[in-house]
Write a protein that holds these residues in place. Structure first.
Motif, PDB file in Angstrom:
ATOM      1  N   VAL A 178      -0.689  34.811 -15.200  1.00  0.00           N
ATOM      2  CA  VAL A 178      -0.535  34.516 -13.766  1.00  0.00           C
ATOM      3  C   VAL A 178       0.935  34.244 -13.507  1.00  0.00           C
ATOM      4  CG1 VAL A 178      -1.194  32.985 -11.868  1.00  0.00           C
ATOM      5  CG2 VAL A 178      -2.844  33.489 -13.681  1.00  0.00           C
ATOM      6  N   PRO A 179       1.660  35.058 -12.789  1.00  0.00           N
ATOM      7  CA  PRO A 179       1.337  36.414 -12.378  1.00  0.00           C
ATOM      8  C   PRO A 179       1.351  37.362 -13.569  1.00  0.00           C
ATOM      9  CG  PRO A 179       3.598  35.878 -11.735  1.00  0.00           C
ATOM     10  CD  PRO A 179       3.018  34.667 -12.403  1.00  0.00           C
ATOM     11  N   PRO A 180       0.872  38.544 -13.433  1.00  0.00           N
ATOM     12  CA  PRO A 180       0.542  39.322 -12.245  1.00  0.00           C
ATOM     13  C   PRO A 180      -0.863  39.060 -11.701  1.00  0.00           C
ATOM     14  CG  PRO A 180       0.305  40.711 -14.156  1.00  0.00           C
ATOM     15  CD  PRO A 180       0.803  39.375 -14.650  1.00  0.00           C
ATOM     16  N   GLN A 181      -1.767  38.538 -12.530  1.00  0.00           N
ATOM     17  CA  GLN A 181      -3.121  38.283 -12.020  1.00  0.00           C
ATOM     18  C   GLN A 181      -3.111  37.072 -11.104  1.00  0.00           C
ATOM     19  OE1 GLN A 181      -5.841  37.866 -15.279  1.00  0.00           O
ATOM     20  NE2 GLN A 181      -5.265  39.815 -16.186  1.00  0.00           N
ATOM     21  N   ARG A 182      -4.014  37.092 -10.134  1.00  0.00           N
ATOM     22  CA  ARG A 182      -4.177  35.948  -9.240  1.00  0.00           C
ATOM     23  C   ARG A 182      -5.676  35.675  -9.178  1.00  0.00           C
ATOM     24  NH1 ARG A 182      -0.154  34.369  -5.778  1.00  0.00           N
ATOM     25  NH2 ARG A 182      -0.695  32.480  -4.679  1.00  0.00           N
ATOM     26  N   PRO A 183      -6.151  34.706  -9.978  1.00  0.00           N
ATOM     27  CA  PRO A 183      -7.596  34.460 -10.050  1.00  0.00           C
ATOM     28  C   PRO A 183      -8.169  33.982  -8.720  1.00  0.00           C
ATOM     29  CG  PRO A 183      -6.377  32.815 -11.322  1.00  0.00           C
ATOM     30  CD  PRO A 183      -5.388  33.814 -10.835  1.00  0.00           C
ATOM     31  N   ASN A 184      -9.349  34.508  -8.380  1.00  0.00           N
ATOM     32  CA  ASN A 184     -10.034  34.084  -7.152  1.00  0.00           C
ATOM     33  C   ASN A 184     -10.658  32.707  -7.318  1.00  0.00           C
ATOM     34  OD1 ASN A 184      -9.431  36.469  -5.813  1.00  0.00           O
ATOM     35  ND2 ASN A 184     -11.252  37.481  -6.632  1.00  0.00           N
ATOM     36  N   ILE A 185     -11.347  32.513  -8.445  1.00  0.00           N
ATOM     37  CA  ILE A 185     -11.996  31.229  -8.724  1.00  0.00           C
ATOM     38  C   ILE A 185     -11.403  30.708 -10.023  1.00  0.00           C
ATOM     39  CG2 ILE A 185     -14.192  30.044  -9.064  1.00  0.00           C
ATOM     40  CD1 ILE A 185     -15.522  32.453  -7.627  1.00  0.00           C
ATOM     41  N   LEU A 186     -10.499  29.764  -9.925  1.00  0.00           N
ATOM     42  CA  LEU A 186      -9.724  29.296 -11.068  1.00  0.00           C
ATOM     43  C   LEU A 186     -10.619  28.727 -12.166  1.00  0.00           C
ATOM     44  CD1 LEU A 186      -6.886  28.964 -12.240  1.00  0.00           C
ATOM     45  CD2 LEU A 186      -6.779  26.719 -11.134  1.00  0.00           C
ATOM     46  N   LYS A 187     -11.618  27.961 -11.818  1.00  0.00           N
ATOM     47  CA  LYS A 187     -12.476  27.335 -12.828  1.00  0.00           C
ATOM     48  C   LYS A 187     -13.181  28.394 -13.670  1.00  0.00           C
ATOM     49  CE  LYS A 187     -16.109  23.917 -13.503  1.00  0.00           C
ATOM     50  NZ  LYS A 187     -16.969  22.916 -12.877  1.00  0.00           N
ATOM     51  N   VAL A 188     -13.695  29.424 -13.037  1.00  0.00           N
ATOM     52  CA  VAL A 188     -14.378  30.500 -13.750  1.00  0.00           C
ATOM     53  C   VAL A 188     -13.377  31.258 -14.622  1.00  0.00           C
ATOM     54  CG1 VAL A 188     -15.633  32.673 -13.466  1.00  0.00           C
ATOM     55  CG2 VAL A 188     -16.178  30.717 -12.010  1.00  0.00           C
ATOM     56  N   TYR A 189     -12.214  31.529 -14.082  1.00  0.00           N
ATOM     57  CA  TYR A 189     -11.161  32.238 -14.806  1.00  0.00           C
ATOM     58  C   TYR A 189     -10.767  31.470 -16.067  1.00  0.00           C
ATOM     59  CZ  TYR A 189      -6.601  34.539 -15.468  1.00  0.00           C
ATOM     60  OH  TYR A 189      -5.520  35.219 -15.975  1.00  0.00           O
ATOM     61  N   ILE A 190     -10.527  30.185 -15.912  1.00  0.00           N
ATOM     62  CA  ILE A 190     -10.135  29.338 -17.040  1.00  0.00           C
ATOM     63  C   ILE A 190     -11.276  29.238 -18.051  1.00  0.00           C
ATOM     64  CG2 ILE A 190      -9.612  26.950 -17.688  1.00  0.00           C
ATOM     65  CD1 ILE A 190      -8.034  26.742 -15.049  1.00  0.00           C
ATOM     66  N   GLY A 191     -12.495  29.055 -17.557  1.00  0.00           N
ATOM     67  CA  GLY A 191     -13.651  28.949 -18.440  1.00  0.00           C
ATOM     68  C   GLY A 191     -13.855  30.200 -19.269  1.00  0.00           C
ATOM     69  N   ARG A 192     -13.702  31.359 -18.646  1.00  0.00           N
ATOM     70  CA  ARG A 192     -13.883  32.633 -19.354  1.00  0.00           C
ATOM     71  C   ARG A 192     -12.808  32.804 -20.426  1.00  0.00           C
ATOM     72  NH1 ARG A 192     -14.043  37.243 -15.410  1.00  0.00           N
ATOM     73  NH2 ARG A 192     -12.006  36.362 -15.068  1.00  0.00           N
ATOM     74  N   ILE A 193     -11.566  32.480 -20.112  1.00  0.00           N
ATOM     75  CA  ILE A 193     -10.492  32.588 -21.099  1.00  0.00           C
ATOM     76  C   ILE A 193     -10.763  31.650 -22.271  1.00  0.00           C
ATOM     77  CG2 ILE A 193      -8.042  32.096 -21.544  1.00  0.00           C
ATOM     78  CD1 ILE A 193      -7.461  33.170 -18.717  1.00  0.00           C
ATOM     79  N   THR A 194     -11.112  30.406 -21.963  1.00  0.00           N
ATOM     80  CA  THR A 194     -11.379  29.427 -23.017  1.00  0.00           C
ATOM     81  C   THR A 194     -12.518  29.895 -23.908  1.00  0.00           C
ATOM     82  OG1 THR A 194     -10.664  27.640 -21.537  1.00  0.00           O
ATOM     83  CG2 THR A 194     -11.942  27.010 -23.479  1.00  0.00           C
ATOM     84  N   ARG A 195     -13.586  30.345 -23.282  1.00  0.00           N
ATOM     85  CA  ARG A 195     -14.758  30.793 -24.039  1.00  0.00           C
ATOM     86  C   ARG A 195     -14.413  31.983 -24.926  1.00  0.00           C
ATOM     87  NH1 ARG A 195     -19.580  33.880 -23.622  1.00  0.00           N
ATOM     88  NH2 ARG A 195     -21.386  32.666 -24.253  1.00  0.00           N
ATOM     89  N   ASN A 196     -13.709  32.962 -24.392  1.00  0.00           N
ATOM     90  CA  ASN A 196     -13.342  34.137 -25.185  1.00  0.00           C
ATOM     91  C   ASN A 196     -12.424  33.771 -26.346  1.00  0.00           C
ATOM     92  OD1 ASN A 196     -14.886  35.790 -23.570  1.00  0.00           O
ATOM     93  ND2 ASN A 196     -13.173  36.456 -22.309  1.00  0.00           N
ATOM     94  N   LEU A 197     -11.452  32.912 -26.100  1.00  0.00           N
ATOM     95  CA  LEU A 197     -10.563  32.487 -27.179  1.00  0.00           C
ATOM     96  C   LEU A 197     -11.330  31.714 -28.248  1.00  0.00           C
ATOM     97  CD1 LEU A 197      -7.400  31.354 -25.161  1.00  0.00           C
ATOM     98  CD2 LEU A 197      -7.582  33.342 -26.682  1.00  0.00           C
ATOM     99  N   ALA A 198     -12.246  30.849 -27.824  1.00  0.00           N
ATOM    100  CA  ALA A 198     -13.040  30.067 -28.776  1.00  0.00           C
ATOM    101  C   ALA A 198     -13.951  30.970 -29.602  1.00  0.00           C
ATOM    102  CB  ALA A 198     -13.853  28.999 -28.047  1.00  0.00           C
TER     103      ALA A 198
END
Length: 185
Positions: free
Chosen positions: A58-78
């Motif tokens: 971020v940038p270039p991405q601009r997340p629409n729903i930050l909580k979901v965006y952060i959760g998905r990144i955390t989950r994928n990394l974990a």
């Protein structure tokens, strides 16, 4: 601080963005990563990796729903870290949860090769929206956040036996839903 303000901090490359993200979503990310990794130090490292990845995306991405965006990144990394850990033959919590779902979304053929992934995601989201709020919460606690049956029981003040029954019934509903939609044989 509102999510839009946090995203703007990232967009403007202000380091305060990481502090605000941690302040607002640190516990959330730690819960996700700990439930997958089952290790406090590894979970904290994963959360830090999440912040680094957000900073780089971020940038270039601009997340629409930050909580979901952060959760998905955390989950994928974990999950990626878990896979590396699994190669060393440690914990199998993730496999147990995913095995439970396997009967609903797999067939004799490789689902990912045959089905359009985005359409399957839409079908799963529609299914979840049809569930009662309590059942959806329990389902997500088990299969998204990877809480143990015992943790779900404690959080929801329902016996472990009832949690197992609810999950079994919801998995059966999911299987039928996917069969009706032509996603499962």
């Amino acid at each position: 601080m509102k999510d839009e303000e946090i995203v703007s901090l990232y967009w403007n490359r202000q380091e305060k963005a990481i502090y605000e993200t941690d302040k607002k979503y640190g516990r959330y990310c730690n819960t996700i990563s700990f439930n997958i990794l089952q290790n406090n130090e590894e979970a904290k490292e994963c959360v830090n990796d999440t912040y680094f990845k957000i900073w780089n995306n971020v940038p270039p991405q601009r997340p629409n729903i930050l909580k979901v965006y952060i959760g998905r990144i955390t989950r994928n990394l974990a999950i990626n870290q878990y896979e590396r850990k699994k190669a060393k033959k440690r914990d199998y919590t993730l496999e147990i949860a995913l095995e439970e779902l396997n009967e609903c979304i797999s067939s004799n053929n490789d689902v990912e090769k045959e089905l359009d992934y985005n359409e399957l995601v839409k079908a799963l989201n529609n299914f979840l929206l049809e569930l009662s709020q309590d059942k959806r919460k329990i389902f997500l606690e088990r299969y998204w956040y990877l809480y143990s049956i015992k943790e779900i029981s404690s959080k929801n003040k329902i016996t472990e036996s009832n949690i197992k029954t609810i999950l079994l019934r919801v998995r059966n509903q999911l299987k039928n839903y996917l069969k009706e939609g032509g996603w499962y044989e």
